[in-house]
Structure formats: C-alpha cells, structure tokens
Design an enzyme around this catalytic site. Structure first.
Site, PDB file in Angstrom:
ATOM      1  N   ASP A  30       0.858  -1.189   0.000  1.00  0.00           N
ATOM      2  CA  ASP A  30       0.000   0.000   0.000  1.00  0.00           C
ATOM      3  C   ASP A  30       0.894   1.238   0.000  1.00  0.00           C
ATOM      4  O   ASP A  30       1.961   1.244   0.630  1.00  0.00           O
ATOM      5  CB  ASP A  30      -0.914   0.009   1.230  1.00  0.00           C
ATOM      6  CG  ASP A  30      -1.993  -1.068   1.164  1.00  0.00           C
ATOM      7  OD1 ASP A  30      -2.341  -1.472   0.039  1.00  0.00           O
ATOM      8  OD2 ASP A  30      -2.453  -1.506   2.230  1.00  0.00           O
ATOM      9  N   ASP A  57      -6.952  -1.396  -4.654  1.00  0.00           N
ATOM     10  CA  ASP A  57      -8.058  -1.060  -3.751  1.00  0.00           C
ATOM     11  C   ASP A  57      -8.984  -0.020  -4.375  1.00  0.00           C
ATOM     12  O   ASP A  57     -10.215  -0.111  -4.254  1.00  0.00           O
ATOM     13  CB  ASP A  57      -7.508  -0.529  -2.423  1.00  0.00           C
ATOM     14  CG  ASP A  57      -6.690  -1.574  -1.686  1.00  0.00           C
ATOM     15  OD1 ASP A  57      -6.917  -2.773  -1.918  1.00  0.00           O
ATOM     16  OD2 ASP A  57      -5.818  -1.178  -0.879  1.00  0.00           O
TER      17      ASP A  57
END
Length: 226
Positions: A114, A128
């Site tokens: 991330d 995402d």
C-alpha cells in the site's frame, strides 16, 4: 471491454507498486498538495484498507473465489456498464492476489503493498481504488435495475416483457364491432312477443258474403212494414 478494463487496472497497480518499492521502501513519506496526499510504502497482511490483518490466507482464498466468480459471470455479460464494473473488480482483485501469492513473507501469505495515504483514511493502493470504484458502480447499476445480460427490471421486479403477438386463432379486438344501433322512433317490442300470424284468406271471404246478404234483405223488410 471487461478484459481491457481489467488489464488497465492491473497494469496500473503492478507498475505503481514496482515504482513505490524501488523508490520509497525504507524512505520518508513524500507529501503532496500541502499534506493532503502522502506517498509512503507500507505492507498490509489483511484485506483492503488494512482490514483484518492476520488473516492473509483467508483473504487470499476469498480473492481467488472472487476472480473465479467474475469470470463465470462474464459468460452472460451483455451490458457495457457492467463490463466496466466487473473489469475494475477483476483487475483490482488480481492485483492484490499477485501480492499475496508472490510477495514476502511466504507464498499465499504475502503482504500487499500500500502506498497512497489521505487524511483520516487508511493507506491503500491502485487495486483497492479499482475495487471500490467497481463496487460503487455495481450498486448504482443495480439501483437503476440494469442487469448483467442487458435487460432492465421494471417497478415490480420483473424484466421488461416482450410484446405478445396475438394467437392465430384469435380475432383482433377491433374486429368485434358493436351491433347496429336500433331506430330511436321504432316502438319497443318485447323480446318474447310472438310474431304476427299470417292473414286467413277464408275469413276475409266469409265476411264479404255476410255483408252482401245483409244488404239484400234490408228492402224486403221495409216493404212488409209499409
């Protein structure tokens, strides 16, 4: 269209993660837009937005099931908006699934990279974002009644019916014309009234003979009285 969107989302996720790992790993976050956006490299063992950390293998199996379900559903796909929606979901799911399969610490237990952070929100990545956008689009399409096969639900929950053709043995509705209107001046006749009997010719002849006999006898009577 589903394949194109899925490949675009997957390519954006893989390229961005590769660049982040190469430039931001073990480095200080980069602040953009006055601190509204930060670029930082983190590892996530849970689901999207760092949810459910510690259940990596479970989310790996769920991601595999999602990919298989989307591919099976694509066989009935006849809608362009749904193709875009499923393409986003498929590309995002595969992007994070690749991390879980191939990244450290172990196969099928890998941690997802991330790198996007905004205020008051968990760190996320391009995969995402694709999953969230596809989910919102799916909700919007379902609310409008648009189905994957291109049909649209009506207000009662049934698909739009096709126009029915009249059967070959049925007469069209306009063929059944109303009976002709009766004359308003004609007297009303009861439905059960018997028809007039035919005139009797013998009765008319007897009446004429009786009238002639009466005319002959009238002078004789008057003479006798005188």
């Amino acid at each position: 269209m589903l394949i194109i969107v899925a490949l675009a989302a997957l390519a954006a996720d893989i390229l961005s993660k590769t660049a982040v790992v190469a430039t931001l790993q073990d480095e200080e976050p980069i602040e953009l837009l006055g601190g509204l956006l930060k670029l930082r490299e983190t590892r996530n063992s849970g689901a999207a937005f760092s949810i459910g950390t510690g259940y990596t293998i479970v989310f790996t199996l769920i991601a595999c099931g999602v990919v298989v379900a989307i591919l099976r559903t694509a066989r009935n796909l006849r809608s362009l908006p749904w193709a875009i929606c499923l393409g986003l979901l498929l590309g995002g799911a595969i992007g994070n699934l690749i991390d879980r399969i191939f990244r450290a610490p172990a196969p099928f237990k890998g941690h997802v990279v991330d790198w996007i952070q905004v205020p008051h929100f968990p760190v996320f990545n391009m995969a995402d974002s694709a999953i969230v956008c596809g989910g919102f689009l799916a909700v919007a399409l379902a609310a409008r009644g648009l189905q994957i096969d291109g049909t649209r639900l009506t207000g009662d929950g049934d698909p739009d019916p096709e126009p029915e053709e009249p059967a070959s043995g049925d007469a069209p509705a306009e063929a059944a014309a109303d009976p002709p209107a009766k004359d308003a001046d004609a007297p009303a006749v009861p439905a059960d009234a018997p028809a007039d009997p035919p005139a009797d010719a013998s009765a008319d002849t007897s009446a004429e003979v009786t009238a002639k006999d009466a005319a002959k006898g009238a002078p004789e009577e008057s003479g006798e009285k005188s």
